[in-house]
Design a protein around this motif. Structure first.
Motif, PDB file in Angstrom:
ATOM      1  N   UNK A 841     -14.516  50.686  45.991  1.00  0.00           N
ATOM      2  CA  UNK A 841     -13.547  49.592  46.027  1.00  0.00           C
ATOM      3  C   UNK A 841     -12.115  50.036  45.787  1.00  0.00           C
ATOM      4  N   UNK A 842     -11.893  51.323  45.515  1.00  0.00           N
ATOM      5  CA  UNK A 842     -10.539  51.789  45.186  1.00  0.00           C
ATOM      6  C   UNK A 842      -9.697  51.989  46.447  1.00  0.00           C
ATOM      7  N   UNK A 843      -8.376  51.955  46.251  1.00  0.00           N
ATOM      8  CA  UNK A 843      -7.477  52.302  47.350  1.00  0.00           C
ATOM      9  C   UNK A 843      -7.475  53.813  47.523  1.00  0.00           C
ATOM     10  N   UNK A 844      -7.379  54.251  48.760  1.00  0.00           N
ATOM     11  CA  UNK A 844      -7.464  55.683  49.053  1.00  0.00           C
ATOM     12  C   UNK A 844      -6.677  55.998  50.318  1.00  0.00           C
ATOM     13  N   UNK A 845      -6.496  57.274  50.541  1.00  0.00           N
ATOM     14  CA  UNK A 845      -5.855  57.733  51.780  1.00  0.00           C
ATOM     15  C   UNK A 845      -6.879  58.477  52.625  1.00  0.00           C
ATOM     16  N   UNK A 929      -9.492  64.206  56.163  1.00  0.00           N
ATOM     17  CA  UNK A 929      -9.736  64.504  54.757  1.00  0.00           C
ATOM     18  C   UNK A 929      -9.368  63.259  53.948  1.00  0.00           C
ATOM     19  N   UNK A 930      -9.831  63.205  52.716  1.00  0.00           N
ATOM     20  CA  UNK A 930      -9.672  62.009  51.888  1.00  0.00           C
ATOM     21  C   UNK A 930      -8.935  62.350  50.606  1.00  0.00           C
ATOM     22  N   UNK A 931      -8.275  61.347  50.051  1.00  0.00           N
ATOM     23  CA  UNK A 931      -7.650  61.498  48.724  1.00  0.00           C
ATOM     24  C   UNK A 931      -7.544  60.121  48.093  1.00  0.00           C
ATOM     25  N   UNK A 932      -7.651  60.045  46.756  1.00  0.00           N
ATOM     26  CA  UNK A 932      -7.458  58.736  46.121  1.00  0.00           C
ATOM     27  C   UNK A 932      -5.990  58.334  46.200  1.00  0.00           C
ATOM     28  N   UNK A 933      -5.725  57.030  46.266  1.00  0.00           N
ATOM     29  CA  UNK A 933      -4.330  56.567  46.221  1.00  0.00           C
ATOM     30  C   UNK A 933      -3.866  56.624  44.767  1.00  0.00           C
ATOM     31  N   UNK A 934      -2.565  56.819  44.561  1.00  0.00           N
ATOM     32  CA  UNK A 934      -2.023  56.855  43.201  1.00  0.00           C
ATOM     33  C   UNK A 934      -2.011  55.456  42.603  1.00  0.00           C
ATOM     34  N   UNK A 935      -2.097  55.417  41.290  1.00  0.00           N
ATOM     35  CA  UNK A 935      -2.116  54.110  40.620  1.00  0.00           C
ATOM     36  C   UNK A 935      -0.845  53.323  40.859  1.00  0.00           C
ATOM     37  N   UNK A 936       0.272  54.051  41.070  1.00  0.00           N
ATOM     38  CA  UNK A 936       1.558  53.390  41.252  1.00  0.00           C
ATOM     39  C   UNK A 936       1.726  52.854  42.673  1.00  0.00           C
ATOM     40  N   UNK A 937       0.815  53.199  43.558  1.00  0.00           N
ATOM     41  CA  UNK A 937       0.992  52.802  44.968  1.00  0.00           C
ATOM     42  C   UNK A 937       0.607  51.341  45.172  1.00  0.00           C
ATOM     43  N   UNK A 938       1.257  50.710  46.152  1.00  0.00           N
ATOM     44  CA  UNK A 938       1.000  49.289  46.423  1.00  0.00           C
ATOM     45  C   UNK A 938      -0.440  49.110  46.888  1.00  0.00           C
TER      46      UNK A 938
END
Ligand code: SF4
Length: 961
Positions: A841-845, A929-938
């Motif tokens: 459920x998290x935001x990611x790139x 490739x994947x990466x988690x989004x930062x907490x500060x990101x919208x």
């Protein structure tokens, strides 16, 4: 009492005493399956839709989409009047003024007549998921432009072409698995895209009857969810699996040798000597070729006489293996081998271990699968007591059943290696002897057709002349380099470069490259682009952001690079904003339409079936069916087929055209096959019948022709069926349709690349490409994108699927279906997600070398760890499709397209990111490739794109909140 499949309307609690209720039958178009539906009306208002129990396709079954057609009708995104972009406004800003249809036709007639009289190829007509390509193709041909195609180039042309160039038929509309008699069903590379309700019905019966269902797919959703076994596979590697299965079947000698000898070109002799005949079948110049297009007078090696003999000679005993020297005669001394020998050599190294390293399927599982399919095909063989006579006059008492059925679609197709992969599947099925036999693959009319069909595309400037219909249909099936659509300098004749040396067998065109090519002026510029029902500035393009820029790009003189853009659509899609002229189409409930035998009918295994749509509602506002637009334009432009000898308009409107048009003078063949003849007494062929529409309306909008059982199987070689198909113009000839295990057509292109063949040759920079990919035998190669990707950096494959509840981008304006999908997630295997630090459920790139997207993750065990996937086209531009500015579709939904490239630079030159043989878009080749989004990101998806409301939309956006 609750009644299933009742013909009565359901209880209607708010019906007034004097309400008038009606049931009107028509054909669904909430997806491409064309189920029969009943529209229930109260006082003329549509109150609900259900399945028509008397319809052969769905037998009353209706899906969520079909039942939600009512909300398509009430969609706030409907466009209701013709619109002209305001002078001076930018494309994409949605600034339009409403105009009348008269004005719209005046603008189009003036512009198009000028183009037609000067350089007809400056007009391009490309259509999306429409179902009237016989009409749109006729329009383009009569106009005189080669620049026409539908969406097949970015859909599943590899499936169609790979199968048709091999067995003369294909999956879905033109053939499919006989699940009624199959014992083992192997579905590979199929989402719930095609064949929706019919497949569900067939699968349900198959499972209940004890059939075993194996699904091979990177993702376990849709049909795969009910499979007995799911075998995950790495995307783009299905061809390697087929090569290994063929290796095993041949190694174990578990193949149908009599079938191959008799019904395929396996035993026919291929010349091995270097030179112009290298790799081609040898022909007997003294015998009758039967079919001048694709002659049959080849040789086999006869075991009894130890000599080459005509391939169809009675009493011979053809061999499949060995190497021989031709005896006295025109080919004396030439070295030859049966085609099957070459197949055996081709698969000699493609072991299960080799395939395992490519596919990620354990070698043991591949071995077991080979045994399972062979044991079912041969161990559970059965006979149906149906007599038939083959093309050579031999009578058979029965047809043999080989109860292994396969089904495949876009998962195989949408890769740059999809044509050869599909060839691999078709050859594998042929080794098992399951072609048009009970329990295996069965054809649907108008297929089988010649391998390939006889239509050829325009192949010189002389085929394209001002004010003249094209000399040949815009789309066709090349069999040699001379059939390519090239000018005298070798440049592409078509704007999409279909049938050029870049994509020689592009049987469905390359719609996905049209805008980029036109803007680059490569191979030339065009004047007017007409797009019907295709969201080319959003989900139907491989480089969404660039295409949106292209659509607005101008020359130094301030003129748009594509000077005039006409968009015909029923809804305010992302594409509509970019139009210069918007033509408001109707919904499927407001128009006449035909699913024609000249095009893509709804035939069943037991015979030809076509169907129609009949309006159940009046068009909204000033909406006009695109069919009527084409008939009107064709009449105003005075196309020969639409004009009388006296120069008058020939057809009043679309229904009149459908009733009276014939493919040739008094041919008796028209768009509809039912109730032909003056009194409607004839089927398939007969004079036009003025009451034809009425007969369809009285008969569930369907005409079904049941062939006698003796014509229902082995149709490639069934004399009775082939005579019938010729008589009724399903084919031009009645010669046998031999399975092309080995394709000498592909070899002709290969020879051209080596310079060994006289005639047309590819340009220097494409010679190696042609040589490599035009292998006359199936083979596996990595998707082209791998060549330019750092596979250590981008380790995962990313793919999309069409959601079950929506048909591509069509349904985000549908209030009911939005409740099922209003945004999408990226599905990632749980272990893979955790490895990347991405929570459920998290935001990611997600990032490819071409772009990146911010989205939400969903952990899943139903996806291979090396693959991520999402639903296609749920993500929308802000405000598009009449959605509110903060709708989930634009804030949480996303498009994977932003990660995909339209073009690749390979070996120093730039080409479409497509199959090098057919031009099929390589949608599923991208590595990420994947990466988690930062907490500060919208917490919203990225990129964000804005669309605009256009005048005349029916309801306020609030209605779709
Ligand atoms: S499967 Fe397609 S055609 Fe059939 S009811 Fe559903 S949406 Fe309509």
């Amino acid at each position: 009492m609750f009644k299933i499949f009742s013909t009565d309307p359901v209880h209607d609690p708010i019906k007034k005493q004097d309400s008038v209720t009606e049931i009107k039958k028509t054909t669904c178009y909430m997806c491409a399956c064309r189920c029969g539906i009943r529209a229930h009306l109260r006082d003329g208002e549509l109150v609900y839709i259900d399945g028509n129990p008397e319809h052969p396709i769905n037998q009353g079954v209706i899906c969520a989409k079909g039942a939600s057609g009512i909300m398509k009708q009430k969609s706030p995104a409907r466009i209701t009047q013709p619109l002209l972009r305001k002078a001076g406004s930018n494309r994409g800003d949605g600034e339009f003024e409403p105009i009348s249809w008269d004005r719209a036709f005046e603008i189009l007639t003036k512009r198009l007549s000028n183009i037609r009289a000067t350089d007809p190829k400056k007009f391009a007509l490309f259509t999306g998921r429409d179902q009237m390509q016989a009409l749109t193709g006729l329009f383009a041909r009569q106009f005189g432009t080669p620049n026409y195609a539908a969406h097949g180039g970015f859909c599943s042309v590899n499936m169609a072409a790979g199968m048709i160039y091999t067995i003369g038929g294909s999956f879905w509309e033109f053939g499919g698995p006989d699940l009624e008699r199959a014992k083992l069903f192997v579905m590979i590379g199929t989402a719930e895209d095609h064949h929706s309700n019919p497949m569900k019905i067939a699968l349900s019966k198959f499972k209940r009857a004890g059939g075993r269902f194996i699904s091979i797919n990177p993702v376990r959703t849709g049909y795969s969810a009910i499979a007995d076994e799911w075998i995950p596979i790495k995307p783009g590697t299905d061809g390697a699996l087929f090569m290994a299965l063929m290796h095993e079947l041949i190694r174990l000698e578990k193949f149908d040798a009599p079938f191959l000898k008799r019904f395929s070109n396996s035993a026919q002799l291929v010349c091995m000597d270097s030179g112009a005949e290298e790799g081609l079948f040898l022909y007997d110049p003294d015998s009758d070729p039967i079919n001048l297009d694709l002659p049959h007078n080849k040789y086999i090696w006869d075991e009894k006489t130890q000599s080459a003999q005509p391939c169809f000679k009675q009493g011979t005993s053809p061999v499949l293996l060995g190497e021989y020297t031709m005896g006295p005669g025109p080919h004396q001394g030439k070295k030859v081998v049966p085609a099957f020998e070459l197949l055996k050599r081709q698969v000699s190294e493609t072991t299960p271990e080799w395939a395992s390293a490519i596919t990620s399927i354990p070698a043991e599982r591949i071995r077991k699968l080979a045994l399972e399919i062979a044991d079912t095909a041969f161990g559970q063989e059965f006979e149906l007591p149906i007599p038939w006579t083959d093309s050579w006059g031999e009578k058979h008492d029965s047809v043999t059943g080989r109860p292994v059925a396969f089904h495949a679609m876009r998962g195989l197709s949408a890769h740059s290696n999809g044509f050869q992969t599909t060839r691999g599947l078709a050859v594998l099925m042929s080794l098992l002897g399951t072609i048009d036999r009970p329990g295996g693959f069965r054809h649907k009319a108008p297929y089988p057709r010649q391998v390939p069909p006889n239509a050829k595309p325009p192949s010189s400037e002389n085929d394209i002349k001002p004010n003249t219909p094209l000399a040949k249909p815009p789309l066709g099936w090349p069999t040699q380099p001379e059939d390519l659509a090239l000018d005298s300098q070798g440049n592409p004749l078509r704007i999409d470069k279909a049938y050029s040396w870049e994509h020689p067998l592009a049987a469905h065109g390359l719609m996905h490259n049209v805008i980029t090519n036109a803007v680059k002026g490569d191979p030339y510029s065009i004047d007017t682009l007409m797009i019907f029902m295709a969201n080319m500035s959003w989900n139907s393009t491989m480089n969404t952001m660039e295409v949106r820029e292209h659509l607005n790009s101008k020359n130094v003189d301030g003129e748009f690079k594509i000077p005039f853009l006409v968009v015909c659509d029923a809804f305010q899609s992302e594409m509509v904003d970019f139009a210069d002229l918007v033509l408001p189409d109707t919904t499927y409930l407001e128009r006449h339409d035909v699913m024609s035998m000249l095009d893509r009918p709804i035939s069943e295994f037991d015979g030809p079936v076509d169907s129609v749509r009949i309006p159940v509602l009046e068009p909204l506002g000033e909406c006009k069916p695109f069919q009527e637009v084409l008939i009107e334009l064709a009449s105003r432009l005075k196309f020969p087929a639409f004009t009388t000898a006296e120069g008058e308009r020939k057809f009043k409107d679309y229904p009149d055209f459908i009733t009276r048009f014939q493919t040739g003078p008094d041919s008796g063949i028209g768009f509809l096959s039912g109730w032909r003849g003056k009194d409607g007494e004839k089927s398939l062929k007969g004079e036009p019948n003025p009451n034809q529409w009425q007969k369809y309306e009285e008969n569930n909008c369907v005409h079904q022709y049941h062939m006698p059982p003796e014509h229902q199987y082995m149709r490639n070689w069934n004399k009775g069926y082939l005579d019938f198909s010729k008589e009724n113009a399903l084919r031009q000839k009645n010669d046998p349709i031999m399975i092309a295990i080995y394709s000498d057509i592909l070899q002709r292109f290969r020879l051209a690349a080596t310079g060994k063949r006289p005639g047309a040759q590819p340009p220097a920079h494409l010679k190696d490409r042609i040589y490599k990919y035009f292998d006359p035998l199936p083979f596996w190669y990595p998707p082209l994108e791998d060549e330019v990707t750092d596979l250590n950096k981008f380790t995962l494959n990313a793919i999309t699927q069409r959601p079950m509840a929506m048909y591509h981008s069509w349904d985000s304006q549908n209030a009911w279906l939005r409740q099922i999908h209003s945004h999408n997630y990226l599905y990632v295997n749980t272990a893979t997600a955790l490895e990347h630090g991405i929570a459920d459920g998290a935001w990611m790139w997600i990032e490819s070398q071409w772009g990146k997207v911010k989205c939400m993750a969903r952990h899943s065990e139903a996806v291979d760890p090396g693959t991520v996937w999402t639903w296609n086209a749920i993500g929308k531009a802000e405000s598009a499709w009449s959605l509110t500015d903060n709708a989930d579709e634009s804030k949480k939904g996303f498009l994977l397209n932003h990660l995909i490239a339209e073009e690749l630079t390979l070996g120093g030159f730039t080409v479409s990111n497509s199959d090098p043989i057919t031009g099929q878009a390589g949608w599923y080749d991208v590595r990420v490739r994947l990466a988690p989004a930062g907490e500060e990101e919208s917490q919203e998806t990225w990129p964000q794109v804005k669309a605009y409301e256009v005048p005349g939309m029916t309801l306020k956006k609030e209605a779709n909140k």
